[in-house]
Motif scaffolding. Sequence first.
Motif: not given
Length: 430
Positions: A35-51
């Motif tokens: 959650m702390r890393n979430s500003p660096s990438s949307w993939e911490y909160l969303c798996s749409a792109a699967g990364g």
Amino acid sequence: MSQLAIEGGTKAVTLTSPPWPVVGEAEINAVAEAMRNSPSSWEYLCSAAGGGPTADFERAFADFMGAEHAMCTSGGGPSLHIAVMAAGVEAGDEVIVSPYTWGQSVSCVLQQNAIPIFADIDPNTYALDAASIEACVSPYTKAIVVVHLYGHPADMDGINAVARKHGLKVIEDCAQATGAKYKGRRVGTLGDFGCFSIGDGKQLIGGEGGVLLTNDSRAYELANAFGQHPARQSSQVHDPELKRLTDSLIYTYRIHPLAAVIAQEQIPHLDAWNAERRANHTRLWDGLAGIPGISPVTVEPDCEHVYHMGSPTFVPEQVEGVSRATYVKALGAEGVPIGMGYVGRPIHLRPRIQEKEYFFGKGYPWTCAQREVTYAVGDCPVAEARCADTELTLGGGPAWRGDQSALVDQILDAFEKVTGSLDALRGLEA
Ligand SMILES: Cc1ncc(COP(=O)(O)O)c(C=O)c1O
């Protein structure tokens, strides 16, 4: 003999099973970090792109299992539905399924407007019996959904032999069997698709979610094309013929990345936890040998059971005059974690199948069937008899990590106490 708890006496079992699901500090820290890393990438909160963490967990899970590809999904049921679609099952095709399972092992077929054909189960593993599957094959059969029920592997050599002979796809429902092994290999890697749940009550938990495994790259691309967001399809579907069709005209059965983060922390511990579950349950089954009214769980050679549930068998002829309900009630009153069974009513005898009214509308999927299909009492005698008379649940399932021998010994004392008072139980029947 002391008075039974059901008659007002003191409970024999004072200890309780540990809670499950639970997470430890490692999972809590991993989620906090994500959650702390979430500003660096949307993939911490969303798996749409699967990364991001979703892809990290997929690689770790596939490596642990010994599979080529893993795809996170929103649950075990969605994994099964995607597998049925990727197996090429279309409306009116037949799929051989178990009558003795959780409904979603069958609804994945119904949701595809395909026709479930129920084979019977093996009386020892409670999974599909290979000979019974063979008897159900028709010119319209496309696939088999095999369930490793309770965490005990199915007879995969026998089932794969039937599948090969008739050109059928094999979908393994491993929702209850994460980490179980058959002849040294993990279930979920033995057929064409392995479908897992990481929902509550499973061996490896993310809170909610699932995983689909396959060794077939084209099947993996198809699974992406049927079950994942176009943002993921764009990077994971390569076949030009399939790529041309990628679209949002699909189900998006995707996981929450934080579920993947939680589950990933547990992978290194899974084998040790499953070994503890096995040891605790084995102590129980060994201790129950010779206790009247119950036949303990057995494990087939070359199989590693991982105990989503323990399902021993009630033996009425050993406790004449005592019903299963009274036996269970008396033990339950002593604090024994026992139940009347898991399946209850075989799937082929449930109303939506009997009435052929799955979608509450026009009789689909059976209106798509390529021949007359009927579902009747007597179709699956082993499953039917087990549900009607003998199935039990007993033990702590995945919660029994660590050393639960003190609890198991109290449970065994309770069995001694209750089965030492059969006349009292007969009195309760009256
Ligand atoms: C055998 C079996 N298949 C499928 C599922 C569905 O899994 P989920 O609840 O994650 O969708 C379950 C869930 O308990 C199950 O036990």
